[in-house]
Design a protein around this motif. Structure first.
Motif, PDB file in Angstrom:
ATOM      1  N   CYS A   6       0.827  -1.212   0.000  1.00 23.43           N
ATOM      2  CA  CYS A   6       0.000   0.000   0.000  1.00 23.43           C
ATOM      3  C   CYS A   6       0.857   1.256   0.000  1.00 23.43           C
ATOM      4  O   CYS A   6       0.339   2.363  -0.147  1.00 23.43           O
ATOM      5  CB  CYS A   6      -0.982  -0.008   1.162  1.00 23.43           C
ATOM      6  SG  CYS A   6      -0.233   0.084   2.798  1.00 23.43           S
ATOM      7  N   ASP A  57      -6.772   8.094  -4.819  1.00 27.37           N
ATOM      8  CA  ASP A  57      -6.859   7.053  -3.797  1.00 27.37           C
ATOM      9  C   ASP A  57      -7.005   5.711  -4.512  1.00 27.37           C
ATOM     10  O   ASP A  57      -8.110   5.227  -4.748  1.00 27.37           O
ATOM     11  CB  ASP A  57      -8.047   7.317  -2.872  1.00 27.37           C
ATOM     12  CG  ASP A  57      -8.081   6.377  -1.674  1.00 27.37           C
ATOM     13  OD1 ASP A  57      -7.431   5.308  -1.734  1.00 27.37           O
ATOM     14  OD2 ASP A  57      -8.771   6.677  -0.683  1.00 27.37           O
ATOM     15  N   THR A  58      -5.879   5.141  -4.873  1.00 24.13           N
ATOM     16  CA  THR A  58      -5.895   3.888  -5.633  1.00 24.13           C
ATOM     17  C   THR A  58      -6.396   2.727  -4.790  1.00 24.13           C
ATOM     18  O   THR A  58      -7.004   1.794  -5.317  1.00 24.13           O
ATOM     19  CB  THR A  58      -4.486   3.585  -6.165  1.00 24.13           C
ATOM     20  OG1 THR A  58      -3.966   4.750  -6.798  1.00 24.13           O
ATOM     21  CG2 THR A  58      -4.524   2.456  -7.181  1.00 24.13           C
ATOM     22  N   LEU A  59      -6.151   2.770  -3.492  1.00 24.28           N
ATOM     23  CA  LEU A  59      -6.651   1.709  -2.615  1.00 24.28           C
ATOM     24  C   LEU A  59      -8.178   1.662  -2.655  1.00 24.28           C
ATOM     25  O   LEU A  59      -8.777   0.589  -2.804  1.00 24.28           O
ATOM     26  CB  LEU A  59      -6.149   1.941  -1.198  1.00 24.28           C
ATOM     27  CG  LEU A  59      -6.636   0.993  -0.102  1.00 24.28           C
ATOM     28  CD1 LEU A  59      -6.396  -0.469  -0.474  1.00 24.28           C
ATOM     29  CD2 LEU A  59      -5.972   1.320   1.224  1.00 24.28           C
ATOM     30  N   GLU A  60      -8.817   2.814  -2.554  1.00 22.74           N
ATOM     31  CA  GLU A  60     -10.281   2.871  -2.642  1.00 22.74           C
ATOM     32  C   GLU A  60     -10.760   2.384  -4.010  1.00 22.74           C
ATOM     33  O   GLU A  60     -11.746   1.634  -4.105  1.00 22.74           O
ATOM     34  CB  GLU A  60     -10.764   4.299  -2.392  1.00 22.74           C
ATOM     35  CG  GLU A  60     -12.260   4.510  -2.557  1.00 22.74           C
ATOM     36  CD  GLU A  60     -13.090   3.756  -1.533  1.00 22.74           C
ATOM     37  OE1 GLU A  60     -14.227   3.351  -1.883  1.00 22.74           O
ATOM     38  OE2 GLU A  60     -12.620   3.566  -0.390  1.00 22.74           O
ATOM     39  N   LYS A  69     -10.799   3.050   7.845  1.00 23.48           N
ATOM     40  CA  LYS A  69     -11.249   3.737   6.635  1.00 23.48           C
ATOM     41  C   LYS A  69     -11.746   2.816   5.524  1.00 23.48           C
ATOM     42  O   LYS A  69     -12.572   3.229   4.695  1.00 23.48           O
ATOM     43  CB  LYS A  69     -10.109   4.604   6.091  1.00 23.48           C
ATOM     44  CG  LYS A  69      -9.717   5.759   7.003  1.00 23.48           C
ATOM     45  CD  LYS A  69      -8.597   6.584   6.382  1.00 23.48           C
ATOM     46  CE  LYS A  69      -8.241   7.779   7.262  1.00 23.48           C
ATOM     47  NZ  LYS A  69      -7.138   8.589   6.675  1.00 23.48           N
ATOM     48  N   TYR A  70     -11.255   1.570   5.458  1.00 25.38           N
ATOM     49  CA  TYR A  70     -11.522   0.745   4.280  1.00 25.38           C
ATOM     50  C   TYR A  70     -12.089  -0.641   4.580  1.00 25.38           C
ATOM     51  O   TYR A  70     -12.487  -1.351   3.660  1.00 25.38           O
ATOM     52  CB  TYR A  70     -10.229   0.561   3.463  1.00 25.38           C
ATOM     53  CG  TYR A  70      -9.628   1.841   2.960  1.00 25.38           C
ATOM     54  CD1 TYR A  70      -9.999   2.378   1.735  1.00 25.38           C
ATOM     55  CD2 TYR A  70      -8.677   2.535   3.718  1.00 25.38           C
ATOM     56  CE1 TYR A  70      -9.445   3.557   1.265  1.00 25.38           C
ATOM     57  CE2 TYR A  70      -8.120   3.716   3.265  1.00 25.38           C
ATOM     58  CZ  TYR A  70      -8.506   4.235   2.036  1.00 25.38           C
ATOM     59  OH  TYR A  70      -7.968   5.394   1.577  1.00 25.38           O
ATOM     60  N   THR A  77      -0.315   4.656  -1.908  1.00 23.74           N
ATOM     61  CA  THR A  77      -1.466   4.464  -2.789  1.00 23.74           C
ATOM     62  C   THR A  77      -2.742   5.078  -2.234  1.00 23.74           C
ATOM     63  O   THR A  77      -3.776   5.045  -2.886  1.00 23.74           O
ATOM     64  CB  THR A  77      -1.712   2.962  -3.029  1.00 23.74           C
ATOM     65  OG1 THR A  77      -2.002   2.337  -1.761  1.00 23.74           O
ATOM     66  CG2 THR A  77      -0.500   2.295  -3.655  1.00 23.74           C
ATOM     67  N   TRP A  78      -2.663   5.625  -1.031  1.00 25.39           N
ATOM     68  CA  TRP A  78      -3.845   6.210  -0.392  1.00 25.39           C
ATOM     69  C   TRP A  78      -3.376   7.291   0.583  1.00 25.39           C
ATOM     70  O   TRP A  78      -2.220   7.264   1.042  1.00 25.39           O
ATOM     71  CB  TRP A  78      -4.655   5.134   0.337  1.00 25.39           C
ATOM     72  CG  TRP A  78      -3.900   4.340   1.376  1.00 25.39           C
ATOM     73  CD1 TRP A  78      -2.825   3.516   1.149  1.00 25.39           C
ATOM     74  CD2 TRP A  78      -4.152   4.280   2.780  1.00 25.39           C
ATOM     75  NE1 TRP A  78      -2.397   2.940   2.330  1.00 25.39           N
ATOM     76  CE2 TRP A  78      -3.201   3.387   3.350  1.00 25.39           C
ATOM     77  CE3 TRP A  78      -5.092   4.875   3.625  1.00 25.39           C
ATOM     78  CZ2 TRP A  78      -3.174   3.093   4.712  1.00 25.39           C
ATOM     79  CZ3 TRP A  78      -5.060   4.569   4.987  1.00 25.39           C
ATOM     80  CH2 TRP A  78      -4.107   3.687   5.514  1.00 25.39           C
ATOM     81  N   PRO A  79      -4.226   8.266   0.912  1.00 26.67           N
ATOM     82  CA  PRO A  79      -3.805   9.366   1.785  1.00 26.67           C
ATOM     83  C   PRO A  79      -3.780   8.946   3.252  1.00 26.67           C
ATOM     84  O   PRO A  79      -4.603   9.372   4.063  1.00 26.67           O
ATOM     85  CB  PRO A  79      -4.862  10.444   1.513  1.00 26.67           C
ATOM     86  CG  PRO A  79      -6.079   9.687   1.119  1.00 26.67           C
ATOM     87  CD  PRO A  79      -5.579   8.484   0.354  1.00 26.67           C
ATOM     88  N   CYS A  80      -2.820   8.116   3.586  1.00 30.93           N
ATOM     89  CA  CYS A  80      -2.663   7.619   4.951  1.00 30.93           C
ATOM     90  C   CYS A  80      -2.082   8.735   5.823  1.00 30.93           C
ATOM     91  O   CYS A  80      -0.956   9.193   5.585  1.00 30.93           O
ATOM     92  CB  CYS A  80      -1.746   6.403   4.952  1.00 30.93           C
ATOM     93  SG  CYS A  80      -1.331   5.788   6.590  1.00 30.93           S
TER      94      CYS A  80
END
Length: 363
Positions: free
Chosen positions: A101, A125-128, A174-175, A108-111
């Motif tokens: 990630c 947000d590629t993870l989403e 979040k996911y 890949t996401w705004p962590c």
């Protein structure tokens, strides 16, 4: 995926060599006919085949390498990625694994935790996106953990464990609502039973299991003759013996069996006439410790002087046939989107997709 792929084609000369060798094409255009109809293909002619069809273990999973550390980024957006999920689904892929990630400063996401640590804000947000597409196409999604890069630089895994305590916790908040969320991938790759490796894998697996008791897997490499630094100019080395490989992985499995459910050894570091020997050992050890034995059937070629191009079909076929002979439980690949997809920047990838369909009788 590991140290033997860490120094990818340095300098403009290397990039030019790749462009000339592979004939890059702009097949990712979302307005193209293939993107509009991503699974519509010309009927293939398999009358030329002189081997038994479908005699290998079918690929049912793939890594998603959005970070693209040592292969070119394809700069896809939602339309291109959805087209690729359709291509995957059409050949029976039911599992997608985000290989990591985040890697070093790219994520890949705004962590929030990683951004505060100095990582760069991603544009998407590629993870989403991946989890939403996996929801839509009824696929199982495995989250690959964050790879700080410290392990590759220092051979010390302490930082991987510390970072992922916070990354996994934030991911869950979040996911984890996505129906596709199926399991965890411990992205820190190992090969030998070096000091602290098994304990670190155990610690990472426990972090995952404590947050969500879902399937967890690893994808180590075999320290074979082709496990060489890609930038060294060296083609082969003295690889690990089968007996030493068995001894060390017996020790590793004994220490991680309670937090790792499956192991997918990368298959590209040994020669084709060594496949059955190493695969037999891997299966025996996995069965001994109640771990599922998968194969990571690499769809890129380690034998070429330029790293890394789509694999010759016969090489992929031989590896999948060996996995079937050795009664492996599942075949995944690194990695569909670059090396097997009809819309890959590598023109040869679409041809590999077609030859794979011919062999398995997929219309």
């Amino acid at each position: 995926m590991e140290t033997s792929r860490r120094n990818f084609l340095k300098g403009a000369a290397g990039a030019a060599a790749v462009a000339g060798a592979v004939g890059l094409v702009s097949g990712c255009n979302s307005d193209s006919e293939s993107a509009a109809n991503p699974v519509k293909q010309t009927k293939n002619d398999d009358s030329y085949l002189i081997v038994d069809k479908a005699n290998g273990l079918k690929i049912t999973g793939t890594f998603l390498d959005e970070i693209s550390h040592d292969i070119p980024h394809q700069n896809w957006g939602p339309k291109e990625w959805e087209a690729d999920f359709k291509y995957m689904k059409a050949i029976g892929i039911d599992t997608v694994i985000m290989i990591r990630c985040g890697y070093r400063k790219f994520v890949t996401w705004p962590c929030e935790y990683l951004l505060k640590k100095g990582c760069y804000m991603p544009s998407m947000d590629t993870l989403e996106l991946f989890m939403s597409l996996a929801d839509k196409y009824d696929m199982k999604f495995y989250l690959g953990l964050y790879d700080s890069g410290v392990y590759w630089d220092t051979n010390n895994m302490d930082n991987e464990v510390e970072c992922n305590k916070y990354v996994v916790d934030e991911f869950m908040k979040k996911y984890s609502h996505h129906k596709s969320f199926y399991g965890w991938y411990i992205s820190t790759e190992i090969s030998r039973n070096n000091r602290g490796c098994a304990q670190a894998i155990h610690d990472l697996g426990k972090i995952c299991k404590d947050h969500a008791n879902k399937p967890t897997f690893i994808s180590p490499w075999i320290d074979g003759k082709k496990a060489v630094d890609a930038g060294s100019g060296q083609a082969t080395k003295q690889g690990v013996t089968v007996s030493q490989h068995e001894k060390e992985w017996d020790e590793i499995f004994s220490g991680i069996k309670d937090v790792v459910d499956a192991c997918a050894f990368q298959d590209g570091h040994i020669d084709y006439d060594e496949l059955d020997t190493f695969f037999t050992v891997n299966k025996k050890l996995a069965d001994k410790y109640g771990i599922e034995c998968w194969t990571n059937a690499e769809s890129f070629d380690r034998d070429m002087p330029i790293d890394f191009l789509p694999l010759k079909f016969d090489k992929l076929r031989m590896k999948l046939e060996a996995a079937k002979r050795c009664n492996y439980d599942k075949a995944i690949t690194f990695e569909f989107s670059h090396f097997m997809s009809p819309q890959s920047a590598y023109q040869q990838a679409g041809h590999l997709y077609n030859r794979y369909r011919d062999y398995f009788g997929i219309n």
